[in-house]
Structures are given as C-alpha cells and as structure tokens.
Design a protein around this motif. Structure first.
Motif, PDB file in Angstrom:
ATOM      1  N   VAL A  69     -19.110  -4.753  49.628  1.00  0.00           N
ATOM      2  CA  VAL A  69     -19.190  -5.535  50.880  1.00  0.00           C
ATOM      3  C   VAL A  69     -20.179  -6.621  50.628  1.00  0.00           C
ATOM      4  O   VAL A  69     -19.984  -7.841  50.832  1.00  0.00           O
ATOM      5  CB  VAL A  69     -19.200  -4.694  52.176  1.00  0.00           C
ATOM      6  CG1 VAL A  69     -19.414  -5.499  53.296  1.00  0.00           C
ATOM      7  CG2 VAL A  69     -18.188  -3.799  52.280  1.00  0.00           C
ATOM      8  N   PHE A  70     -21.264  -6.390  50.192  1.00  0.00           N
ATOM      9  CA  PHE A  70     -22.229  -7.237  49.954  1.00  0.00           C
ATOM     10  C   PHE A  70     -22.049  -8.246  49.080  1.00  0.00           C
ATOM     11  O   PHE A  70     -22.298  -9.438  49.397  1.00  0.00           O
ATOM     12  CB  PHE A  70     -23.655  -6.509  49.556  1.00  0.00           C
ATOM     13  CG  PHE A  70     -24.605  -7.271  48.836  1.00  0.00           C
ATOM     14  CD1 PHE A  70     -25.234  -8.546  49.568  1.00  0.00           C
ATOM     15  CD2 PHE A  70     -24.754  -7.313  47.531  1.00  0.00           C
ATOM     16  CE1 PHE A  70     -26.366  -9.431  48.912  1.00  0.00           C
ATOM     17  CE2 PHE A  70     -25.548  -8.032  46.755  1.00  0.00           C
ATOM     18  CZ  PHE A  70     -26.105  -9.170  47.459  1.00  0.00           C
ATOM     19  N   LEU A  71     -21.374  -8.183  48.068  1.00  0.00           N
ATOM     20  CA  LEU A  71     -21.085  -8.841  46.863  1.00  0.00           C
ATOM     21  C   LEU A  71     -19.920  -9.868  47.352  1.00  0.00           C
ATOM     22  O   LEU A  71     -19.897 -10.968  47.228  1.00  0.00           O
ATOM     23  CB  LEU A  71     -20.525  -8.153  45.581  1.00  0.00           C
ATOM     24  CG  LEU A  71     -21.401  -7.446  44.795  1.00  0.00           C
ATOM     25  CD1 LEU A  71     -20.856  -6.978  43.790  1.00  0.00           C
ATOM     26  CD2 LEU A  71     -22.624  -8.541  44.226  1.00  0.00           C
ATOM     27  N   GLU A  72     -18.982  -9.344  48.324  1.00  0.00           N
ATOM     28  CA  GLU A  72     -17.869 -10.131  48.770  1.00  0.00           C
ATOM     29  C   GLU A  72     -18.758 -11.303  49.679  1.00  0.00           C
ATOM     30  O   GLU A  72     -18.107 -12.123  49.926  1.00  0.00           O
ATOM     31  CB  GLU A  72     -16.786  -9.046  49.822  1.00  0.00           C
ATOM     32  CG  GLU A  72     -15.952 -10.003  50.262  1.00  0.00           C
ATOM     33  CD  GLU A  72     -14.884  -9.236  51.028  1.00  0.00           C
ATOM     34  OE1 GLU A  72     -14.121  -9.790  51.289  1.00  0.00           O
ATOM     35  OE2 GLU A  72     -15.016  -7.845  50.940  1.00  0.00           O
ATOM     36  N   ARG A  73     -19.452 -10.744  50.584  1.00  0.00           N
ATOM     37  CA  ARG A  73     -20.111 -11.621  51.556  1.00  0.00           C
ATOM     38  C   ARG A  73     -21.052 -12.712  50.959  1.00  0.00           C
ATOM     39  O   ARG A  73     -21.263 -13.812  51.398  1.00  0.00           O
ATOM     40  CB  ARG A  73     -21.104 -10.878  52.523  1.00  0.00           C
ATOM     41  CG  ARG A  73     -20.148  -9.799  53.629  1.00  0.00           C
ATOM     42  CD  ARG A  73     -21.237  -9.317  54.681  1.00  0.00           C
ATOM     43  NE  ARG A  73     -20.097  -8.410  55.445  1.00  0.00           N
ATOM     44  CZ  ARG A  73     -20.801  -7.824  56.437  1.00  0.00           C
ATOM     45  NH1 ARG A  73     -22.107  -7.659  56.555  1.00  0.00           N
ATOM     46  NH2 ARG A  73     -19.866  -7.098  57.160  1.00  0.00           N
ATOM     47  N   SER A  74     -21.549 -12.341  49.721  1.00  0.00           N
ATOM     48  CA  SER A  74     -22.540 -13.301  48.993  1.00  0.00           C
ATOM     49  C   SER A  74     -21.733 -14.353  48.443  1.00  0.00           C
ATOM     50  O   SER A  74     -22.323 -15.549  48.047  1.00  0.00           O
ATOM     51  CB  SER A  74     -23.095 -12.518  47.696  1.00  0.00           C
ATOM     52  OG  SER A  74     -22.304 -12.155  46.878  1.00  0.00           O
TER      53      SER A  74
END
Length: 468
Positions: A69-74
């Motif tokens: 999820v973090f990498l997608e938002r980044s």
C-alpha cells in the motif's frame, strides 16, 4: 558500472534493527540514506524529498500501512523512484498484487543476501540514471529542433529532423559505451531498454526478432560468435526507426506512400552508422545495414544482391519480416489478410486457415517467407528458418516441466502466470534459488496450473546473461 549522479535511498521498516542493518550496508556505497519506521512517516519524508529519492526499499509487513500500500501511494509523490519490496514467502499474494499494479521493480526475500541486494540496488540506480540522461538528451534535442524550425520549417520533417536524431543516437551510444567499459552485449541491452521505454511495441518486436534470428543461426550451424552477432543485430536492427511516427511503423512497405517510403528506407543506414561509431559493433552494423537488401538485388539501401550479402543479414531479413507480421501487422483478421494480399497470391491467401488468433498470424508469416524464397530471401536460410520454428522442442533445450522440477539457473521461455491469470514472472527471467522456492511454494498451494516452459543454458553459455 559507474554511477554518475548522487543518489538518495529511502529505507522503510518498523523494526529499528533491520533499518540499522540496511543503513549500515548501503552507507558504505556512498549513498545518502533516509529512514522511516512506517508508511505514513515515509510518505511525509517523500513530500519533502520527492526530487531526491532514487530508490525506495520497504518491508511488506508493517502496522497501519503495509509495504504494498505504501509503495502504491508513493507513486503519486515520487513516480521516478524505483521500488523494492522486502517480504517473506508467506506474503506472496501481496507481492503478486503489487507486481501486477506496477508498483515494485523487484521483490526480495528475507533474510536478504548483502552482495545481491547491493548489486540489485546499483542496477536499479543505473536505470534511474538512464532515464535522467534520456530526458536530458530529449530536452536538448527538442530545443535544437525548435531552433531549426525557426530557420527553415520546410526542413523540419526531413533533413534536420533525421540529422539531429542521428546526433542524438551517436551521443547516446558513446555515453553508454563508456559507462559499460566497452561491453558489447551490455551496450546492446541498454539500447533495447531505451527503445522499449520510448516505443514498447518496437522494443518487443526487436527482442522477438533476435530470438528467431538466433534460432536460424543455430540451425544453420554457425559458430557461437556468429550466433551472438546475429542475435545482437536482431536486438537493435530497427533503432533507425526511433523518432518516426508510430503510424508509419504500423504499415508494411508496400502500403506506404512514396514520401513515407523515402523516409523509411533511410533507417538501415541510420542504424548502421550509429552502431559503427561504437568500438566493437562494426560487424553488427554491417548486418543491420543490409537487412533490407534482397537476394535478387531489389532491396535497399544499396541494392546488394546474391553472394555479396552477409550471411547474418540474410538471416536477419527472414527473422525480421516473420516477426513483423506477428508483432507489427494489423491485429484484425480482415486487415491482416488485406495486408497479406500484397505479398501472397490469391490461392495462398485463400488457403490460410481463418482464425482470430496467433496460429493464423504465424501461418500468414510463414507463407510470406516461403513465397519470398529465391527473391527476397536466401532459399537455404528459409529452410533453416522453417526447421528452427518447427523442430522438436527438446532440440532447442526447451522443456515443459512441473513446478516442483524447476532448478536454479533455468530460464522462463513464457510468462509465468497464476491460475487466475495474474502475472508472476516475465519471459526471459533467469530463476534464482529464491524464485524457485517461491514458485514451488505457490505451486503446492494449487495456484499454478499446467507445465512451465523453461530452458537450461548449455555449459558454454552458463555464464552469459539471460537474453530478452
């Protein structure tokens, strides 16, 4: 490979001990290191450092916000950064979802191997530098073209446009050659990456052409060096088409207008000249420059014929035309047959088994090659070509294996997908020990259906990189 830029790495993990270990490992390489103990903290850091961060390495299992999820938002904050995901085997579903959403470049299993993660990080940062350099050169080319347009608009789409494209390609080849310490295959692979980044369809077509060309060279009994030259020529044979409109690339030669064909016929010379400027690639440039010459002398750019044609160029002509039908010709059945009528007799077209799928496309391509034997193509090379695409799979060391029989070092010959259609690994991937264990773990859970097409490099090729 030497890096030219300073790079910042963002390390994200909720375990301070892991952050400390990663930070200590990468700091020895001279990188600037940022750390965060959670996804939200990392996103806040990226808001301040978005232009500086080149590589993000995140753990998958973190409270509040997992790594995927973090990498997608980044992506929205720092789209140019390359992303690695650290994960255990039990997180494979999350890894597959992240790969399919395009959010990560690599996933690494815990515990990691220090040498491997350092090498992967350096390769990723080199890709970042290629994109930066490509953007810089593209901006430079754009500025120069605008100046030329002000001087003479009538020359904008002809002489000056091709001249600047040639200068750009020469500069690109020279820079890459220095960076790779004159490694021929390394230079070729970087060229393919640059082509694929600007025109994915053209890049995919040239990779397929290289694969078919090497198969013909093997069938013809060429030695290893000659096979390598033919394959490398296939990988870059159409770099002279970069910068031309995509609508032109989708046409076959006989459907082009006189003006379009005049521009198109320059591309073998442009490619050959670009390649010849790199030390060690002159033999490749000779093959590329002659791949549109015909056996009967009716080809271009120089009308070479018969025995004057290099063997590599004769092979590449067959492979390139065959793969052009498979990858570049119209997708619809009617449009495909309409194009085929320019090259095949009425009886040959009528005999094609009509089916909206790859088998019909292959049949059209084979018939076109056979029809051109003795005119465009060398008849002996055509026979080697037919043998290479119709031979027993075992002859080319290609095996259909169950997932539990896979071994380290094998190369995937087809995309590996899960039972529900999700992409796990792409064709051409060399299986490491971690990948084999992951595939077997997924297979035992019933998520892989059917046999997997792989090849094991021969002992003489064991140290070579996997080919596209």
């Amino acid at each position: 490979m030497d890096l030219k830029y300073d790079h910042t790495l963002l390390l994200v993990d909720d375990e301070p001990s892991i952050l400390k270990a990663l930070k200590r490992l990468f700091r020895r390489e001279g990188y600037r290191i940022l750390t965060a103990e959670g996804g939200q903290q990392a996103l806040d850091l990226l808001q301040r450092e978005r232009e500086a961060v080149s590589l993000i390495i995140s753990d998958q299992r973190m409270p509040a916000m997992n790594g995927a999820v973090f990498l997608e938002r980044s992506m929205d904050i720092c789209p140019r950064a390359i992303r690695f995901l650290l994960t255990g085997y039990s997180d494979m579903d999350a890894v597959v979802d992240a790969v399919n959403q395009g959010n990560i470049h690599k996933y690494l299993s815990k515990p990691w191997n220090d040498a491997e993660i350092l090498l992967l990080a350096r390769e990723a940062l080199y890709q970042v530098e290629l994109k930066l350099e490509n953007r810089r050169l593209t901006q430079l080319t754009g500025r120069q073209n605008r100046k030329l347009a002000d001087l003479n608009r009538r020359l904008e789409e002809t002489v000056n446009e091709r001249t600047w494209a040639l200068k750009y390609q020469n500069k690109m080849l020279q820079n890459m050659n220095i960076g790779l310490e004159k490694s021929l295959m390394g230079t070729i692979r970087l060229l393919v990456s640059l082509v694929a980044s600007s025109n994915p369809g053209l890049g995919s077509y040239m990779k397929a052409t290289a694969h078919v060309a090497r198969g013909i060279a093997v069938e013809a009994g060429l030695d290893e060096d000659a096979q390598n030259r033919v394959e490398m020529a296939g990988l870059v044979h159409d770099i002279g088409l970069l910068g031309m409109p995509e609508t032109l690339l989708e046409k076959d030669e006989r459907s082009m207008s006189a003006e379009e064909f005049d521009a198109y016929r320059q591309h073998p010379e442009i490619a050959a000249l670009s390649l010849s400027s790199v030390e060690g690639l002159k033999a490749i440039s000779e093959i590329v420059g002659a791949h549109h010459e015909n056996l009967d002398g009716s080809g271009f750019p120089n009308g070479i014929m018969g025995g004057d044609l290099p063997t590599g160029a004769r092979i590449l002509a067959v492979a390139a035309d065959y793969c052009a039908v498979l990858h570049l010709w119209p997708k619809g059945v009617k449009r495909l047959l309409y194009a085929a009528r320019r090259y095949l007799s009425h009886d040959a077209v009528s005999a094609v088994e009509i089916a909206d799928g790859p088998e019909m496309r292959r049949e059209v391509a084979e018939r076109m090659i056979i029809a051109g034997a003795g005119k465009r193509y060398d008849g002996t090379i055509v026979r080697h070509f037919l043998a290479s695409i119709g031979s027993d799979p075992g002859k080319n060391n290609i095996y259909q294996l169950a997932f539990n029989l896979l071994k380290e070092g094998m190369v995937l010959m087809e995309d590996l997908r899960l039972q529900d259609g999700r992409l796990l690994l792409t064709r051409g991937t060399t299986l490491g020990d971690g990948a084999v264990q992951s595939i077997q773990s997924i297979g035992h859970r019933g998520m892989i259906d059917g046999a997997i097409a792989v090849t094991m490099p021969s002992p003489g090729n064991a140290e070579k990189e996997d080919r596209p």
